[in-house]
Scaffold this motif. Sequence first.
Motif, PDB file in Angstrom:
ATOM      1  N   LEU A 110      41.510  36.678  43.098  1.00 20.37           N
ATOM      2  CA  LEU A 110      40.818  37.938  43.344  1.00 20.37           C
ATOM      3  C   LEU A 110      41.784  39.014  43.822  1.00 20.37           C
ATOM      4  N   TRP A 115      42.449  46.672  49.773  1.00 24.09           N
ATOM      5  CA  TRP A 115      41.864  45.498  49.117  1.00 24.09           C
ATOM      6  C   TRP A 115      42.515  44.219  49.638  1.00 24.09           C
ATOM      7  N   ALA A 149      37.802  42.013  39.689  1.00 25.26           N
ATOM      8  CA  ALA A 149      38.745  42.600  40.642  1.00 25.26           C
ATOM      9  C   ALA A 149      39.430  43.822  40.051  1.00 25.26           C
TER      10      ALA A 149
END
Length: 459
Positions: free
Chosen positions: A244, A393, A373
Amino acid sequence: MEATVSDERPAQEGPATFSDVFGLAEFRALFTANVLSWIGDYVAKAAVTILVYRETESVALSAAAFAASYLPWLLGGPLLSALAERYRYRQVMMACDLVRMAMMVLVALPVMPPWAILALIFAATLANPPSQAARSALIPHILTGDRLMVGLSISTSSGQAAQVVGYMVGAAIASASPTAALLINAATFALSAALVRFGLRDRPPTMTAAHRSHLLRETAQGFRLVFGRPVLRAIAVLVFGAVLFSIVPEGLAAAWAAERSGDLDTGVAQAVIMAANPVGYILGGLLIGRLFAPARRLTLIRPLAVLAPVVLVPALLDPPPLMVALLAAACGFAVGGLMPMANGLFVRALPEGYRARAFGVMASGTQVIQGAAVLATGALAERFTIPVVVGGWSAAGVLLMLVAALAWPRPQTVEAAVEAAQATSAGTAAAGHHLPPVARAGIPAARSTVGERSRQAVT
């Protein structure tokens, strides 16, 4: 179950070596077949993208041709992977290679319109999930003990290397002749089929016709197995979390290089950022597998899982492209070191007869999560700068991976899960490759084959 070479090593003995793994003829055949298929796939992706663009002058259709190779995993990866347990592994891999070979030959024909090319590419890639699931389920029959860990490390690292080589070779050949590149891909599938046919033993299927139910039900059993058992679920969370966050620099490389190439040419900056993660992945898989003993490698799973997003947090400082590449390489190194160990433990904790389906769940989840993602961070990059998006992130990823690491099962629980899987597999082998009847009603019932301590630990 046919006999395999034992690899039960004393605790004090060092890790298995590359020569231990490549000394097995079956692994050499399987490894070579996989590398040929991988390189051919990436050559074809480059060739088809160029071919469709030349025919249509449409960027959208060219991108669609590239994306078509991922659709089978998104639309039916687990379902298609379940087929690998209904038939002989060797038979599945050969059939898939021959189907893909035929599709590539048809794509190479000059009379094919763009819509037919897209349809043929989609049809060819439908063979990817069952082929890869059969390969994943077969490896534990060939490699055992620490040989399995080393073999998985070699395979995953080689897959990354094949991606780099395939794209480079494919782009070079396809720019001169897309047809030639596609025929080369067809030839790699033909060679792969030959290696599988003559290099691998013909093992019986793990699921006979008498023990089949419905393909959807069998697929659902794979999901229940992966997410219903604590150890398998914990591994899935770490693997999904790792991809991810590690995919983001590669997915945003084009825009990142265009906005902040610095002294480098934009194309060079993009290439450096995109190549950094696979290179780091290769180094991590190979070095950690060779430098640490088996027991020590297992203790590194959680630290490496946390390290993967940690090293990308400095992106908040808006570093130049070369520093971005170093950060991406460090992330790739952590993920490359983590994946073979996680894969090896995942395989050991899976009962025989469910490995292909569980692989389909994991592979499809990985594809979906990577795509999600990139889409999510790309949307965020419309409102914020890319360094802020990547750094933020990744900071969120650190928190997520810390929680996942803290929730990792105790060693006794992991050991009990492996023992439960081995006991179930032994019962399956004693029954003549038939799945235990309890498995048809629900996967967790197979735990009754081990002692009370194991049952409590696994549940």
